[in-house]
Design a protein around this motif. Structure first.
Motif, PDB file in Angstrom:
ATOM      1  N   GLU A  62      40.651  39.160  42.004  1.00 43.01           N
ATOM      2  CA  GLU A  62      40.723  38.894  40.562  1.00 43.01           C
ATOM      3  C   GLU A  62      40.675  40.192  39.753  1.00 43.01           C
ATOM      4  O   GLU A  62      41.466  40.399  38.831  1.00 43.01           O
ATOM      5  CB  GLU A  62      39.557  37.981  40.162  1.00 43.01           C
ATOM      6  N   LYS A  63      39.763  41.087  40.110  1.00 45.61           N
ATOM      7  CA  LYS A  63      39.655  42.366  39.407  1.00 45.61           C
ATOM      8  C   LYS A  63      40.881  43.239  39.637  1.00 45.61           C
ATOM      9  O   LYS A  63      41.328  43.952  38.741  1.00 45.61           O
ATOM     10  CB  LYS A  63      38.395  43.107  39.848  1.00 45.61           C
ATOM     11  N   GLU A  78      37.035  39.545  48.753  1.00 41.20           N
ATOM     12  CA  GLU A  78      36.724  38.201  48.275  1.00 41.20           C
ATOM     13  C   GLU A  78      37.613  37.875  47.075  1.00 41.20           C
ATOM     14  O   GLU A  78      38.350  38.721  46.574  1.00 41.20           O
ATOM     15  CB  GLU A  78      35.241  38.123  47.871  1.00 41.20           C
ATOM     16  N   ASP A  79      37.532  36.621  46.619  1.00 44.24           N
ATOM     17  CA  ASP A  79      38.315  36.199  45.459  1.00 44.24           C
ATOM     18  C   ASP A  79      38.035  37.083  44.241  1.00 44.24           C
ATOM     19  O   ASP A  79      38.942  37.417  43.479  1.00 44.24           O
ATOM     20  CB  ASP A  79      37.997  34.742  45.100  1.00 44.24           C
ATOM     21  N   LYS A  80      36.766  37.450  44.075  1.00 43.45           N
ATOM     22  CA  LYS A  80      36.383  38.277  42.922  1.00 43.45           C
ATOM     23  C   LYS A  80      37.066  39.637  42.971  1.00 43.45           C
ATOM     24  O   LYS A  80      37.477  40.186  41.942  1.00 43.45           O
ATOM     25  CB  LYS A  80      34.859  38.464  42.892  1.00 43.45           C
ATOM     26  N   ASP A  81      37.193  40.206  44.179  1.00 47.58           N
ATOM     27  CA  ASP A  81      37.860  41.505  44.317  1.00 47.58           C
ATOM     28  C   ASP A  81      39.329  41.384  43.926  1.00 47.58           C
ATOM     29  O   ASP A  81      39.858  42.232  43.198  1.00 47.58           O
ATOM     30  CB  ASP A  81      37.742  42.003  45.764  1.00 47.58           C
ATOM     31  N   LYS A 116      42.103  35.250  37.358  1.00 48.22           N
ATOM     32  CA  LYS A 116      41.059  34.466  38.020  1.00 48.22           C
ATOM     33  C   LYS A 116      41.667  33.298  38.787  1.00 48.22           C
ATOM     34  O   LYS A 116      41.257  32.999  39.919  1.00 48.22           O
ATOM     35  CB  LYS A 116      40.060  33.959  36.987  1.00 48.22           C
ATOM     36  N   LYS A 156      32.949  45.673  36.161  1.00 54.30           N
ATOM     37  CA  LYS A 156      32.731  44.232  36.039  1.00 54.30           C
ATOM     38  C   LYS A 156      34.002  43.471  35.663  1.00 54.30           C
ATOM     39  O   LYS A 156      34.099  42.265  35.899  1.00 54.30           O
ATOM     40  CB  LYS A 156      31.650  43.955  34.984  1.00 54.30           C
ATOM     41  N   SER A 212      43.995  34.368  41.903  1.00 55.33           N
ATOM     42  CA  SER A 212      43.273  34.781  43.109  1.00 55.33           C
ATOM     43  C   SER A 212      42.959  33.588  44.007  1.00 55.33           C
ATOM     44  O   SER A 212      42.690  33.747  45.187  1.00 55.33           O
ATOM     45  CB  SER A 212      41.969  35.498  42.723  1.00 55.33           C
ATOM     46  N   LYS A 213      43.024  32.376  43.446  1.00 51.50           N
ATOM     47  CA  LYS A 213      42.755  31.171  44.218  1.00 51.50           C
ATOM     48  C   LYS A 213      44.039  30.409  44.568  1.00 51.50           C
ATOM     49  O   LYS A 213      43.993  29.383  45.255  1.00 51.50           O
ATOM     50  CB  LYS A 213      41.825  30.250  43.430  1.00 51.50           C
TER      51      LYS A 213
END
Length: 433
Positions: free
Chosen positions: A267-268, A262-265, A112, A64, A115-116
């Motif tokens: 970010e991690k 994706e952005d979440k990937d 976070k 997570k 990533s954007k």
């Protein structure tokens, strides 16, 4: 195809061999650049190998909070070599690790948002930065090829023959080798070059004899970290540049593994690198980033399972616990190391040029971004004394071709391209309206 434990071990060891040369060359260059003793170098190499394993496992394990969840191998960042040497010589080694720890914390905090913000780092910026990195490292390789800066036999025919001979071995292996043999051409070149040097009486095995068989890593081995603003800013920039480089590797692996990121990937993935950088600072190793040579190995082998990288990570940790293995790399003559790094750093330049091939050079703005950033990066590398009159607190920034060139590329791209594209988009929307 079912992968047995034996095959898994072989595939994992293949990844270790593919990245091992790059993993040990960085501590060798940095250690020599800041004047570490053989004992300190032995620890540095051992802990670096161990932390490469920890960092890789951390990145592959998707949870997570961290982990890109792709079969990626992490190693010490070549981007950090010149800045670490400069910080170590100006502020001391404890300031190096203070700066690394803080830069890692910053990466975790900005993951976070970064990533954007990838739109600020198009190929014209990333390609320029990678090219500058390679250019600024080539002088280090050439000095080593000649025998090492300040050595009594600098530029001797023996050193030149050994250095260029090693480079020739690498080229021949790459030309006639196939698959895995071609992938480890650098490592094989170093091994064969060192073997030749041994019969020439140029190999000193005393560091291996003096080192221990087993050693546990200790936090802050080189002393309590110190925190200074300029080193922190420098290493933060290095970390951000590494994130940009890693982004390309993430997307390449995503294509290979048929996974849309994706952005979440992202970010991690960034956050995992930040944690790896923090651990590197605590245990006195290096900032860590993705190793692109292992991506090529995945393409060659066709094996995309994460279990292979987990296996490689465990192997690296076990190797790092045995200092004698790390000490073996200390017997590599400077000339051999130089011959190998000419190829490696030259490939960094070539990869940067490849990235620039995606740039639209019909736009004068892009030509200026590349021209000014690479020109300043190379200029400062060749003539570092140009900023001798600059306040001492800022000289570590102005003396680094990587930092000057990278900042120039980022700023000029924002001025010439980002604002212009934004204005064009607004104008286009007004016409539609």
């Amino acid at each position: 195809m079912k992968i047995t434990k034996t095959k898994m071990a072989s595939l994992g060891f293949q990844h270790v061999l593919a990245m091992y040369a790059g993993a040990v060359i960085v501590p060798l260059i940095v250690g020599a650049g800041i004047g570490l003793s053989n004992a300190q170098l032995t620890y540095l190499i051992a802990i670096d190998i161990l932390m490469c394993g920890v960092a890789s496992i951390l990145q592959v394990w998707k949870n997570k909070f961290t982990g890109i969840g792709l079969p990626v191998v992490l190693g010490c960042s070549f981007t950090a070599v010149a800045p670490i040497i400069e910080i170590g010589n100006h502020y001391g080694i404890t300031s190096v690790y203070g700066a690394i720890i803080v830069s890692g914390l910053i990466v975790v905090l900005i993951a976070k948002f970064f990533s954007k913000l990838i739109k600020f780092f198009p190929p014209v910026v990333t390609g320029s930065v990678v090219t500058i990195i390679g250019i600024t490292l080539i002088p280090v390789a050439m000095k080593d090829l000649a025998g090492g800066d300040g050595s009594a036999d600098f530029g001797s025919m023996t050193n030149l023959a050994l250095g260029f001979g090693t480079l020739m071995i690498i080229l021949l292996i790459f030309r006639f080798g196939k698959g895995f043999i071609q992938a480890i051409a650098i490592l094989l070149g170093i091994l064969l070059g060192t073997g030749v040097a041994y019969f020439m009486g140029m190999v000193d095995l005393s560091p291996v004899a003096e080192s221990t068989w087993f050693h546990l890593p200790t936090p802050f081995h080189f002393g309590t970290p110190e925190f200074h603003l300029v080193p922190i800013l420098t290493m933060t920039l290095v970390a951000i540049v590494s994130l940009v480089e890693s982004t390309g590797v993430y997307f390449a692996l995503g294509d290979i593994c048929d996974k849309k990121l994706e952005d979440k990937d992202l970010e991690k993935g960034y956050r995992a690198e930040g944690v790896a950088i923090i651990l590197g600072g605590i245990f006195n190793s290096f900032p860590y980033t993705t190793f692109s040579q292992n991506v090529g190995l995945i393409q060659l082998s066709g094996v995309r399972t994460k279990n292979v990288i987990y296996t490689a990570g465990v192997m690296l940790i076990l190797l790092g616990l045995v200092p004698k293995i790390g000490a073996l790399t200390l017997v590599i003559p400077k000339a051999v190391l130089g011959g190998a790094t000419v190829a490696m750093f030259g490939m960094v330049i070539a990869y940067g040029i490849k990235m620039l091939s995606n740039v639209d050079f019909s736009k004068q703005e892009n030509l200026l971004v590349v021209a000014c950033s690479i020109g300043l990066g190379l200029g400062v590398t060749v003539v570092p004394e140009i900023f001798a009159a600059v306040p001492s607190g800022l000289q570590i920034l102005t003396e680094s071709g990587i930092v000057i060139g990278s900042l120039t590329a980022i700023i000029l791209n924002i001025i010439f391209n980002f604002r212009k594209n934004k204005q064009e988009a607004l104008a286009s929307s007004d016409k539609v309206a």
